[in-house]
Write a protein that holds these residues in place. Structure first.
Motif, short mmCIF file in Angstrom:
data_model
loop_
_atom_site.label_atom_id
_atom_site.label_comp_id
_atom_site.label_asym_id
_atom_site.label_seq_id
_atom_site.Cartn_x
_atom_site.Cartn_y
_atom_site.Cartn_z
N ILE A 1 1.03 -1.39 0.12
CA ILE A 1 -0.15 -0.32 -0.29
C ILE A 1 0.33 0.77 0.08
CG2 ILE A 1 -1.77 1.63 1.37
CD1 ILE A 1 -2.15 -1.31 3.11
N PHE A 2 0.32 2.07 -0.69
CA PHE A 2 1.70 2.76 -0.91
C PHE A 2 0.40 4.11 -0.64
CE2 PHE A 2 2.83 0.90 -4.37
CZ PHE A 2 4.36 0.61 -4.24
N GLY A 3 1.38 5.35 0.58
CA GLY A 3 0.34 6.36 1.59
C GLY A 3 1.57 6.36 1.72
N PRO A 4 0.78 8.32 2.34
CA PRO A 4 1.57 9.48 1.89
C PRO A 4 2.93 9.17 3.44
CG PRO A 4 -0.91 10.17 3.46
CD PRO A 4 -0.41 8.79 3.13
N GLU A 5 2.99 8.14 4.15
CA GLU A 5 4.10 7.63 5.01
C GLU A 5 4.44 7.19 4.35
OE1 GLU A 5 0.72 5.22 4.99
OE2 GLU A 5 0.38 6.94 5.75
N GLY A 6 4.47 6.79 3.15
CA GLY A 6 5.40 5.42 2.26
C GLY A 6 4.67 3.82 1.98
N VAL A 7 5.85 3.57 1.85
CA VAL A 7 4.76 2.18 1.85
C VAL A 7 4.83 1.42 2.23
CG1 VAL A 7 5.71 0.18 -0.24
CG2 VAL A 7 6.37 2.60 -0.37
N ARG A 8 3.97 0.91 2.82
CA ARG A 8 3.28 -0.49 3.60
C ARG A 8 3.27 -1.61 2.86
NH1 ARG A 8 -1.92 -1.17 7.07
NH2 ARG A 8 -2.75 -0.23 5.43
N GLN A 9 4.14 -3.11 3.44
CA GLN A 9 3.40 -3.73 3.56
C GLN A 9 2.62 -4.45 4.53
OE1 GLN A 9 7.74 -6.16 1.87
NE2 GLN A 9 7.49 -5.16 -0.26
#
Length: 196
Positions: free
Chosen positions: A35-43
């Motif tokens: 998931i790409f979001g404001p806080e960066g990439v989260r797997q």
């Protein structure tokens, strides 16, 4: 940009207590879902809901507050509420983006009548342009401001419009996808959310 039609309780959507077909596909392919979001990439590891490991507990904690918001909705919606506690499996439909844009553009056009007569279902056409569909019957779409900010339409009125109106050829794929998603909403008595 992908657009999905998602039938599920609003509480499940808000906290991310769901797993999408795209997530399952990634995991089955041996690829982590990112998931790409404001806080960066989260797997997300396999089997973890979109909202993370705390999503089910967060959902349980927001349902009472959400129910209060829903009781404030206009158009008689508050006496037609669905079961926000439902554990029924969410349903997903991916829609062709260009076709969906053509459908929404047509649904937003002013209604023209011929000699003062309108085809049955014309007045329901505006429900098709909604981004949240409730399994309730009400006359006019309205802007929901809480718990989601969405143009909100009736599942029943939108289905009626899809069946009775002539839609442009370039919107046909979206008409079929939306019809299937709205039928899930009607049969499962769950809201249907347009997610992009």
């Amino acid at each position: 940009m992908a657009i999905d039609f998602m039938s599920m309780p609003i509480s499940r959507y808000i906290v991310g207590d769901f797993i999408t077909p795209a997530m399952r596909f990634a995991w089955e392919s041996g690829v982590p879902y990112s998931i790409f979001g404001p806080e960066g990439v989260r797997q997300l590891p396999e089997g973890l809901p979109f909202g993370g490991p705390a999503a089910p507990a967060r959902r349980a904690s927001v349902i009472a507050m959400l129910a209060e918001d829903l009781r404030q909705l206009p158009g008689g919606v508050s006496i037609q509420l669905w079961d926000e506690n439902s554990d029924a499996a969410p349903r997903f439909h991916r829609v062709d983006t260009a076709s969906y844009e053509a459908l929404v553009e047509e649904a937003r056009k002013p209604i023209k009548s011929f000699l003062g007569f309108r085809k049955r279902g014309d007045s329901h056409r505006s429900h098709v342009a909604a981004t949240l569909f409730l399994p309730c019957d009400f006359d006019a779409p309205f802007e929901m401001v809480t718990p989601l900010r969405r143009l909100t339409g009736s599942t029943f009125r939108a289905l009626d419009a899809l069946e009775r109106m002539n839609w442009p050829r370039n919107a046909e794929a979206a008409v079929e996808s939306l019809r299937a998603a709205l039928m899930d909403s009607r049969e499962g008595k769950m809201p249907m959310i347009v997610d992009w």
